[in-house]
Design a protein around this motif. Structure first.
Motif, PDB file in Angstrom:
ATOM      1  N   ARG A 151       0.828  -1.208   0.000  1.00  0.00           N
ATOM      2  CA  ARG A 151       0.000   0.000   0.000  1.00  0.00           C
ATOM      3  C   ARG A 151       0.863   1.259   0.000  1.00  0.00           C
ATOM      4  N   LEU A 152       1.973   1.232   0.723  1.00  0.00           N
ATOM      5  CA  LEU A 152       2.877   2.378   0.727  1.00  0.00           C
ATOM      6  C   LEU A 152       3.452   2.622  -0.668  1.00  0.00           C
ATOM      7  N   LYS A 153       3.894   1.559  -1.295  1.00  0.00           N
ATOM      8  CA  LYS A 153       4.460   1.687  -2.644  1.00  0.00           C
ATOM      9  C   LYS A 153       3.416   2.228  -3.604  1.00  0.00           C
ATOM     10  N   GLU A 154       2.204   1.686  -3.552  1.00  0.00           N
ATOM     11  CA  GLU A 154       1.135   2.137  -4.441  1.00  0.00           C
ATOM     12  C   GLU A 154       0.800   3.609  -4.214  1.00  0.00           C
ATOM     13  N   CYS A 155       0.728   3.998  -2.943  1.00  0.00           N
ATOM     14  CA  CYS A 155       0.433   5.388  -2.596  1.00  0.00           C
ATOM     15  C   CYS A 155       1.480   6.335  -3.176  1.00  0.00           C
ATOM     16  N   ILE A 156       2.750   6.039  -2.935  1.00  0.00           N
ATOM     17  CA  ILE A 156       3.835   6.914  -3.368  1.00  0.00           C
ATOM     18  C   ILE A 156       3.953   6.931  -4.893  1.00  0.00           C
ATOM     19  N   ALA A 157       3.732   5.776  -5.518  1.00  0.00           N
ATOM     20  CA  ALA A 157       3.826   5.697  -6.977  1.00  0.00           C
ATOM     21  C   ALA A 157       2.658   6.396  -7.659  1.00  0.00           C
ATOM     22  N   THR A 158       1.450   6.232  -7.111  1.00  0.00           N
ATOM     23  CA  THR A 158       0.253   6.789  -7.759  1.00  0.00           C
ATOM     24  C   THR A 158       0.096   8.270  -7.487  1.00  0.00           C
ATOM     25  N   PHE A 159       0.049   8.643  -6.222  1.00  0.00           N
ATOM     26  CA  PHE A 159      -0.200  10.042  -5.877  1.00  0.00           C
ATOM     27  C   PHE A 159       1.036  10.919  -6.033  1.00  0.00           C
ATOM     28  N   GLU A 161       3.586  10.037  -8.131  1.00  0.00           N
ATOM     29  CA  GLU A 161       4.181   9.752  -9.442  1.00  0.00           C
ATOM     30  C   GLU A 161       5.704   9.638  -9.299  1.00  0.00           C
ATOM     31  N   GLU A 162       6.092   8.878  -8.261  1.00  0.00           N
ATOM     32  CA  GLU A 162       7.486   8.752  -7.858  1.00  0.00           C
ATOM     33  C   GLU A 162       8.079   7.456  -8.436  1.00  0.00           C
ATOM     34  N   PRO A 163       9.072   7.555  -9.341  1.00  0.00           N
ATOM     35  CA  PRO A 163       9.666   6.353  -9.934  1.00  0.00           C
ATOM     36  C   PRO A 163      10.442   5.488  -8.945  1.00  0.00           C
ATOM     37  N   GLN A 164      10.832   6.051  -7.810  1.00  0.00           N
ATOM     38  CA  GLN A 164      11.571   5.291  -6.801  1.00  0.00           C
ATOM     39  C   GLN A 164      10.659   4.815  -5.664  1.00  0.00           C
ATOM     40  N   LEU A 190      15.195   9.901   5.534  1.00  0.00           N
ATOM     41  CA  LEU A 190      15.086   8.485   5.164  1.00  0.00           C
ATOM     42  C   LEU A 190      14.853   8.348   3.659  1.00  0.00           C
ATOM     43  N   VAL A 191      13.951   9.163   3.119  1.00  0.00           N
ATOM     44  CA  VAL A 191      13.662   9.113   1.687  1.00  0.00           C
ATOM     45  C   VAL A 191      14.892   9.537   0.886  1.00  0.00           C
ATOM     46  N   GLU A 192      15.572  10.557   1.353  1.00  0.00           N
ATOM     47  CA  GLU A 192      16.770  11.027   0.645  1.00  0.00           C
ATOM     48  C   GLU A 192      17.829   9.930   0.576  1.00  0.00           C
ATOM     49  N   ARG A 193      18.003   9.201   1.670  1.00  0.00           N
ATOM     50  CA  ARG A 193      18.981   8.109   1.670  1.00  0.00           C
ATOM     51  C   ARG A 193      18.560   6.976   0.742  1.00  0.00           C
ATOM     52  N   ALA A 194      17.256   6.788   0.582  1.00  0.00           N
ATOM     53  CA  ALA A 194      16.760   5.706  -0.276  1.00  0.00           C
ATOM     54  C   ALA A 194      16.956   6.013  -1.756  1.00  0.00           C
ATOM     55  N   ARG A 210       7.980  14.370  -3.623  1.00  0.00           N
ATOM     56  CA  ARG A 210       6.868  13.578  -4.153  1.00  0.00           C
ATOM     57  C   ARG A 210       6.282  12.644  -3.106  1.00  0.00           C
ATOM     58  N   THR A 211       7.113  12.124  -2.229  1.00  0.00           N
ATOM     59  CA  THR A 211       6.609  11.235  -1.180  1.00  0.00           C
ATOM     60  C   THR A 211       5.709  12.002  -0.218  1.00  0.00           C
ATOM     61  N   PHE A 212       6.116  13.189   0.170  1.00  0.00           N
ATOM     62  CA  PHE A 212       5.286  14.005   1.067  1.00  0.00           C
ATOM     63  C   PHE A 212       3.964  14.372   0.383  1.00  0.00           C
ATOM     64  N   GLN A 213       4.032  14.701  -0.881  1.00  0.00           N
ATOM     65  CA  GLN A 213       2.823  15.021  -1.631  1.00  0.00           C
ATOM     66  C   GLN A 213       1.877  13.820  -1.653  1.00  0.00           C
ATOM     67  N   ALA A 214       2.416  12.639  -1.902  1.00  0.00           N
ATOM     68  CA  ALA A 214       1.597  11.434  -1.975  1.00  0.00           C
ATOM     69  C   ALA A 214       0.925  11.131  -0.647  1.00  0.00           C
ATOM     70  N   LEU A 215       1.674  11.229   0.436  1.00  0.00           N
ATOM     71  CA  LEU A 215       1.104  10.951   1.754  1.00  0.00           C
ATOM     72  C   LEU A 215       0.012  11.950   2.103  1.00  0.00           C
ATOM     73  N   ARG A 216       0.244  13.225   1.789  1.00  0.00           N
ATOM     74  CA  ARG A 216      -0.769  14.247   2.060  1.00  0.00           C
ATOM     75  C   ARG A 216      -2.052  13.958   1.288  1.00  0.00           C
ATOM     76  N   MET A 217      -1.923  13.574   0.032  1.00  0.00           N
ATOM     77  CA  MET A 217      -3.097  13.293  -0.789  1.00  0.00           C
ATOM     78  C   MET A 217      -3.851  12.075  -0.277  1.00  0.00           C
ATOM     79  N   ALA A 218      -3.112  11.081   0.200  1.00  0.00           N
ATOM     80  CA  ALA A 218      -3.764   9.883   0.740  1.00  0.00           C
ATOM     81  C   ALA A 218      -4.453  10.183   2.066  1.00  0.00           C
TER      82      ALA A 218
END
Length: 329
Positions: A151-159, A161-164, A190-194, A210-218
């Motif tokens: 679910r985390l991967k789907e959230c970050i990828a969809t909302f 649009e994060e390729p990583q 953590l995201v920066e290191r990833a 993009r990760t922060f944007q995705a989490l906010r949208m979710a």
């Protein structure tokens, strides 16, 4: 600070919004995301005697807007509400239609600039991100520390649009097994290191954007809110009524574009039907074929307007079966 004590607020695409809404004297208007009241104030000033129903689910922003708009007295009615629930507010006022409706669905400067709200990693704060902290809904902390990898991967990828998305979701899951991730700064690091080193070197923005944007949208179900609003707003517009939507995200803009183009379509019969049988006529006309964006002058004053897109329509027909809703009150 403004003269009334509210934080300085620059409404995005203000001139374009007023031109698209074309407010009339004595008209009734809906601002579904009243925020700090910048668009609402300009609209009420532009149309003497007009009335406004303003909604926002951020109680802090609503209180500031109430102070800013106090000079308009009974011309303004404000509700602590999601904009998808606008119909309940209009019914409470006894309104049967609105001459125009406005959505500005970006995150407000108030939310971004207060670290304790958890929307931004520019300051360290708790992982919250809720537009309405009093709602009791799950915060970003729950998404980061409780949702499974898929679910985390789907959230970050969809909302986002994060390729990583996969690498980021895996890093989050591994880190929280040692200790909960508590703050925005902790998550951003953590995201920066990833991120792969080569990607970090080429990135124009912080890797966590993009990760922060995705989490906010979710957290705030932002696409669901927009979909529910678009499903209902057209029936509340009279002939000549206008809808203006300002978006800051490609997924939101795509949803608005598709809805407006669908409303503007004529015949919807299958292509093999030579003569129209459905009798459908366009319900709106597009006020501009392409979205409007901020001018260079506005961007110099307000860089946050860079991703803003404005789309607008005017209602030109009432579809069969509307039952009269949308006729001028």
């Amino acid at each position: 600070m403004a003269p009334d004590g509210t934080p300085r607020h620059v409404p995005v695409l203000l001139e374009e919004t007023l031109e698209a809404l074309s407010p009339v004297r004595g008209g009734r208007y809906l601002d579904g995301t009243v925020g700090l009241g910048g668009h609402a104030e300009a609209l009420l000033d532009a149309a003497p005697g007009s009335e406004l129903c303003g909604l926002d689910r951020d109680g802090e922003a609503l209180a500031l807007a109430r102070g800013r708009l106090a000079r308009f007295g009974e011309r303004v009615r404000l509700f602590h509400s999601r904009y998808s629930e606008f119909a309940a507010a209009l019914r409470e006022l006894g309104w049967e239609s609105v001459n125009g409706a406005l959505l500005d669905i970006g995150v407000s400067s108030l939310q971004l600039d207060e670290a304790e709200r958890g929307f931004s990693f520019s300051g360290d704060g708790p992982l919250d991100m809720r537009m309405d902290p009093s709602s009791g809904e799950r915060s970003a902390w729950h998404w980061v520390n409780r949702e499974n990898f898929g679910r985390l991967k789907e959230c970050i990828a969809t909302f986002g649009e994060e390729p990583q998305a996969g690498r980021i979701a895996r890093a989050i899951v591994e880190a929280r097994q040692k200790a909960p991730i508590e703050t925005t700064a902790e998550l951003a690091a953590l995201v920066e290191r990833a991120y792969p080193a080569a990607w970090r070197a080429r990135a124009r923005r912080h890797p966590a954007t993009r990760t922060f944007q995705a989490l906010r949208m979710a957290v705030n179900d932002e696409l669901g809110e927009l979909r529910r609003f678009l499903d209902r707003i057209l029936e509340w517009l009279p002939l000549g009524g206008r809808l203006v939507v300002i978006t800051f995200h490609s997924l939101e803009d795509r949803m608005v574009k598709r809805a407006m183009r669908h409303w503007a379509e004529g015949c919807r019969c299958p292509r093999h039907v030579a003569v129209c049988r459905c009798g459908h006529v366009p319900e709106v006309r597009l006020l501009a074929k392409k979205p409007l964006s901020a001018s260079d002058e506005e961007l110099a004053l307000n860089p946050r307007a860079s991703s803003a897109k404005l789309r607008a329509v005017e209602k030109i027909a009432v579809p069969p079966g509307d039952g009269g809703m949308g006729e001028q009150a």
